[in-house]
Scaffold this active site. Structure first.
Site, short mmCIF file in Angstrom:
data_model
loop_
_atom_site.label_atom_id
_atom_site.label_comp_id
_atom_site.label_asym_id
_atom_site.label_seq_id
_atom_site.Cartn_x
_atom_site.Cartn_y
_atom_site.Cartn_z
CE LYS A 59 -0.96 0.91 4.99
NZ LYS A 59 -0.42 -0.21 5.78
CG HIS A 187 1.78 -1.85 12.23
ND1 HIS A 187 2.46 -0.69 12.51
CD2 HIS A 187 1.93 -2.06 10.90
CE1 HIS A 187 2.98 -0.21 11.40
NE2 HIS A 187 2.68 -1.02 10.40
CD GLU A 262 2.82 -7.47 7.64
OE1 GLU A 262 2.20 -8.49 7.31
OE2 GLU A 262 2.31 -6.53 8.30
#
Ligand SMILES: *Cc1c(COP(=O)(O)O)cnc(C)c1O
Length: 378
Positions: A59, A187, A262
């Site tokens: 993204k 995250h 990530e």
């Protein structure tokens, strides 16, 4: 949490490439991406975190040529939608190496991913575990934990992540369904300036793995998520400083657990110069205003989420605080009210936004008829 950040410098996109591009004229804002820097960033990430495989968060900058360079450099990918799945498949990325890290998706999206051969799916709720398992009974799952986002510029714990007291119910459901719940993720928050967030997340994951084993589940995956920061105007903790804390925490993770992360911003931000031009300037209540041909809607959205860009110009005047606004008629289209820029900045001047390769074009629209910057990958 204030620590002294080391002055270790990351590579940045070669400004000569911007000069060369401008020799062909200027048709409107453009985002110039330096592929050497993209490659270097993947290498630095791997060197700092040898046990951790990077899976780029698509993204952040989904430009096909950017994905191609990262793929060549050995990065994997993390996806959130069918369009991102297609972008990866088009590059020849094997579906079984993709991680579907969006904790809530439409049934149709799950079915497309399952059909393509995506194996790993994040969940943070009983309902989503049932939904994905119902469509793909042999899917493997990782649980997104709610962990601290303290000290990150854009917290990402608001929307997703299972709280401690809700974990039990998801484990129960996995056992009941016979679902392969086999990993943990979290995250740390985007542009995370507090490396302890990763340590806290890793500790929570290790504790979860123990609980999983007592239930007969077989943990195999630890996903450290994204959040690795990049430098704009203020100093940041370097990847080496962050890695020191992560690597120390990973000692507690058994060898049979595959470790991945990530990174989004970290891999692409430094590779990009966003080139814009002043279309007009004025003074309001004693403060200078510059209106650029790129703004909140077409390239500089992150100015509204706490990112303080380093903007440069060719002028030599004293540096003073400017209000910088975009070209649309919406009053939301004000990027910043205190951008350091030369006092003699004027119409027609270029403004060069350093390290703007992340969440710039990717978050833009053509609202009010203003084009998105052209992405040029060299
Ligand atoms: C956005 C996102 C990332 C990337 O975050 P960065 O802060 O750009 O590193 C990684 N994982 C997930 C699940 C995300 O939503």
């Amino acid at each position: 949490m204030r620590r002294s950040f080391d002055p270790h410098r990351e590579p940045q996109a070669d400004f000569n490439l911007v000069r060369q591009q401008l020799q062909h004229g200027y048709q409107g804002p453009f985002l110039l991406m330096d592929s050497d820097v993209l490659r270097e960033k993947v290498r630095r990430f791997k060197a700092a975190l040898p046990r951790v495989t990077p899976h780029y968060a698509v993204k952040c900058n989904p430009t096909q040529a950017v994905l191609a360079v990262l793929h060549e450099e050995g990065a994997g990918f993390e996806i959130a939608s069918p369009a991102e799945l297609d972008a990866c498949l088009a590059l020849g990325v094997p579906a079984e190496t993709l991680y579907f890290s969006n904790p809530m998706r439409a049934r149709e999206a799950i079915a497309l991913a399952a059909k393509a051969g995506v194996q790993w799916y994040v969940v943070d709720s009983v309902s989503e575990l049932r939904k994905v398992h119902g469509i793909k009974p042999d899917a493997s799952f990782y649980l997104r934990l709610h962990t601290s986002n303290e000290g990150s510029v854009s917290p990402l714990s608001e929307k997703f992540g299972v709280f401690e007291e809700e974990i039990e119910a998801i484990l129960d459901e996995a056992v009941k369904l016979g679902a392969d719940l086999a990993g943990a993720t979290f995250h740390a928050g985007s542009q995370c300036l507090n490396p302890d967030n990763w340590r806290i997340g890793i500790e929570a994951a290790v504790a979860l793995f123990d609980t999983m084993r007592t239930r007969g589940l077989k943990p195999r995956l630890l996903n450290l998520g994204g959040g690795f920061p990049v430098e704009h105007r203020a100093a940041i903790p370097s990847i080496r400083q962050i890695a020191e804390i992560i690597n120390a925490a990973l000692v507690a993770v058994p060898d049979d657990i595959r470790i991945m992360a990530e990174p989004g911003r970290f891999l692409v931000s430094d590779a990009g110069w966003l080139v814009t031009r002043v279309i007009g300037q004025t003074v309001r209540k004693g403060q200078p205003w510059a209106y650029l041909d790129a703004g909140v809607f077409n390239g500089l959205l992150e100015t509204t989420t706490g990112i303080e860009y380093d903007m440069r110009s060719d002028r030599q005047g004293d540096i003073v605080p400017w209000v910088v606004a975009g070209p649309t008629c919406d009053s939301m289209d004000i990027c910043t009210r205190s951008q350091p820029l030369p006092a003699d900045l004027t119409e027609g001047d270029f403004v060069y936004v350093r390290n703007a390769g992340a969440y710039s074009n990717a978050c833009g629209s053509t609202f009010n008829g203003f084009a998105l910057p052209e992405v040029i990958v060299v």
